[in-house]
Design a protein around this motif. Structure first.
Motif, PDB file in Angstrom:
ATOM      1  N   GLN A 271       0.926  -1.172   0.119  1.00 50.25           N
ATOM      2  CA  GLN A 271       0.065  -0.040  -0.052  1.00 50.25           C
ATOM      3  C   GLN A 271       0.875   1.357  -0.098  1.00 50.25           C
ATOM      4  OE1 GLN A 271      -2.078  -0.794   3.593  1.00 50.25           O
ATOM      5  NE2 GLN A 271      -3.763  -1.856   2.460  1.00 50.25           N
ATOM      6  N   ASN A 272       2.158   1.096   0.730  1.00 44.21           N
ATOM      7  CA  ASN A 272       2.710   2.537   0.742  1.00 44.21           C
ATOM      8  C   ASN A 272       4.149   2.384   0.118  1.00 44.21           C
ATOM      9  OD1 ASN A 272       4.170   0.779   2.136  1.00 44.21           O
ATOM     10  ND2 ASN A 272       4.553   2.022   4.089  1.00 44.21           N
ATOM     11  N   GLY A 273       4.142   1.488  -1.131  1.00 44.66           N
ATOM     12  CA  GLY A 273       5.568   1.498  -2.059  1.00 44.66           C
ATOM     13  C   GLY A 273       5.871   0.415  -2.336  1.00 44.66           C
TER      14      GLY A 273
ATOM     15  N   ASN B 276       0.009   2.810 -10.675  1.00 50.09           N
ATOM     16  CA  ASN B 276      -1.030   2.503  -9.650  1.00 50.09           C
ATOM     17  C   ASN B 276      -2.106   3.275 -10.137  1.00 50.09           C
ATOM     18  OD1 ASN B 276      -0.370   5.489  -9.656  1.00 50.09           O
ATOM     19  ND2 ASN B 276       0.194   5.555  -7.399  1.00 50.09           N
ATOM     20  N   HIS B 277      -2.969   3.754  -9.187  1.00 46.70           N
ATOM     21  CA  HIS B 277      -4.395   4.526  -9.520  1.00 46.70           C
ATOM     22  C   HIS B 277      -4.297   5.907 -10.144  1.00 46.70           C
ATOM     23  CE1 HIS B 277      -3.439   5.446  -5.399  1.00 46.70           C
ATOM     24  NE2 HIS B 277      -4.166   6.664  -5.544  1.00 46.70           N
ATOM     25  N   ASN B 278      -3.124   6.172 -10.055  1.00 45.75           N
ATOM     26  CA  ASN B 278      -2.853   7.670 -10.479  1.00 45.75           C
ATOM     27  C   ASN B 278      -2.089   7.695 -11.755  1.00 45.75           C
ATOM     28  OD1 ASN B 278      -3.740   9.189  -8.260  1.00 45.75           O
ATOM     29  ND2 ASN B 278      -1.931   9.121  -7.025  1.00 45.75           N
TER      30      ASN B 278
ATOM     31  N   ARG C  88      11.945  -0.701   1.868  1.00 46.71           N
ATOM     32  CA  ARG C  88      11.247   0.267   0.973  1.00 46.71           C
ATOM     33  C   ARG C  88      12.026   0.901  -0.012  1.00 46.71           C
ATOM     34  NH1 ARG C  88       6.575   4.590   2.602  1.00 46.71           N
ATOM     35  NH2 ARG C  88       8.276   5.529   3.332  1.00 46.71           N
TER      36      ARG C  88
ATOM     37  N   LYS D 122       8.608   4.941  -2.603  1.00 48.60           N
ATOM     38  CA  LYS D 122       7.168   5.723  -1.886  1.00 48.60           C
ATOM     39  C   LYS D 122       6.174   6.039  -3.138  1.00 48.60           C
ATOM     40  CE  LYS D 122       4.972   8.329   1.327  1.00 48.60           C
ATOM     41  NZ  LYS D 122       4.962   9.215   2.518  1.00 48.60           N
ATOM     42  N   ILE D 123       5.215   5.056  -3.231  1.00 48.94           N
ATOM     43  CA  ILE D 123       4.319   5.265  -4.145  1.00 48.94           C
ATOM     44  C   ILE D 123       2.913   4.554  -3.587  1.00 48.94           C
ATOM     45  CG2 ILE D 123       4.909   3.021  -5.527  1.00 48.94           C
ATOM     46  CD1 ILE D 123       3.952   4.377  -8.193  1.00 48.94           C
ATOM     47  N   ASP D 124       1.619   4.957  -3.716  1.00 50.79           N
ATOM     48  CA  ASP D 124       0.420   4.544  -3.106  1.00 50.79           C
ATOM     49  C   ASP D 124       0.059   3.385  -3.987  1.00 50.79           C
ATOM     50  OD1 ASP D 124       0.569   6.359  -1.220  1.00 50.79           O
ATOM     51  OD2 ASP D 124      -0.674   7.924  -2.075  1.00 50.79           O
ATOM     52  N   ASN D 125      -0.504   2.426  -3.582  1.00 50.54           N
ATOM     53  CA  ASN D 125      -0.916   1.398  -3.995  1.00 50.54           C
ATOM     54  C   ASN D 125      -0.652   0.733  -5.405  1.00 50.54           C
ATOM     55  OD1 ASN D 125      -2.913   0.869  -1.941  1.00 50.54           O
ATOM     56  ND2 ASN D 125      -3.633   2.687  -2.417  1.00 50.54           N
TER      57      ASN D 125
END
Length: 183
Positions: free
Chosen positions: A125-127, A164-166, A142, A145-148
């Motif tokens: 979830q955080n990377g 990811n979703h972005n 890690r 750092k990248i969301d989901n």
């Protein structure tokens, strides 16, 4: 010209009797060709002749957590991912890899496991994490750092795509260094 024939035998594996009436959520294959199934809180190994079973109930803390991701490395270690943690199982010794007197684990929710060029990547979830080994010791670090993140794909040399979703991002991975190239 000579041709060799290989006898092939296919069996149908069903939940009834063989897999304890469980849903199978993930499948992988080890270096010896065994098929490994992850079902709810158990692992099943199929070596073309019989199925062995390992129950992981005592290692997964919450009852609603299931084994959802499996991948092996060249050392025949099985990386087991759930929404709760990552565990490592040694397929030769048929036991969980230990850290001191307890099983090695890292409390990171696993979204996906990838093996690219013998490197294990964990998407959480955080990377983006790498799972590094040195003398039978393991460490999750890690790296980005990248969301989901949903997917990591190797495209050329040290270039990869991570999504990811972005959006979709091109990154470079050189040794332990990971950098964004472009979105």
């Amino acid at each position: 010209m000579y041709l060799q024939a290989q006898e092939l035998k296919f069996n149908t594996l069903t939940k009834e009797g063989l897999l304890d009436r469980q849903s199978i959520l993930c499948i992988t294959q080890d270096e010896q060709g065994r098929i490994i199934f992850g079902g709810q809180r158990q692992l099943f190994y199929f070596d073309s002749y019989h199925i062995d079973k390992l129950n992981l109930d005592k290692y997964l803390d919450k009852e609603d957590i299931y084994i959802e991701h499996l991948i092996t490395n060249e050392e025949n270690k099985l990386f087991i991912g759930s929404r709760e943690k990552l565990l490592i199982y040694d397929l030769f010794t048929k036991s969980l890899v230990e850290n001191g007197n307890k099983p090695w684990s890292v409390e990171i929710p696993v979204l996906k496991l990838e093996k690219i060029h013998n490197q294990i990547y964990l998407l959480s979830q955080n990377g983006l994490y790498t799972i590094d080994s040195h003398n039978d010791s393991y460490k999750a670090t890690r790296r980005l750092k990248i969301d989901n993140p949903h997917n990591l794909t190797h495209i050329a040399n040290d270039r990869y795509i991570i999504a990811n979703h972005n959006g979709i991002y091109e990154i470079t991975i050189k040794g332990t260094e990971i950098k964004y190239v472009r979105n």
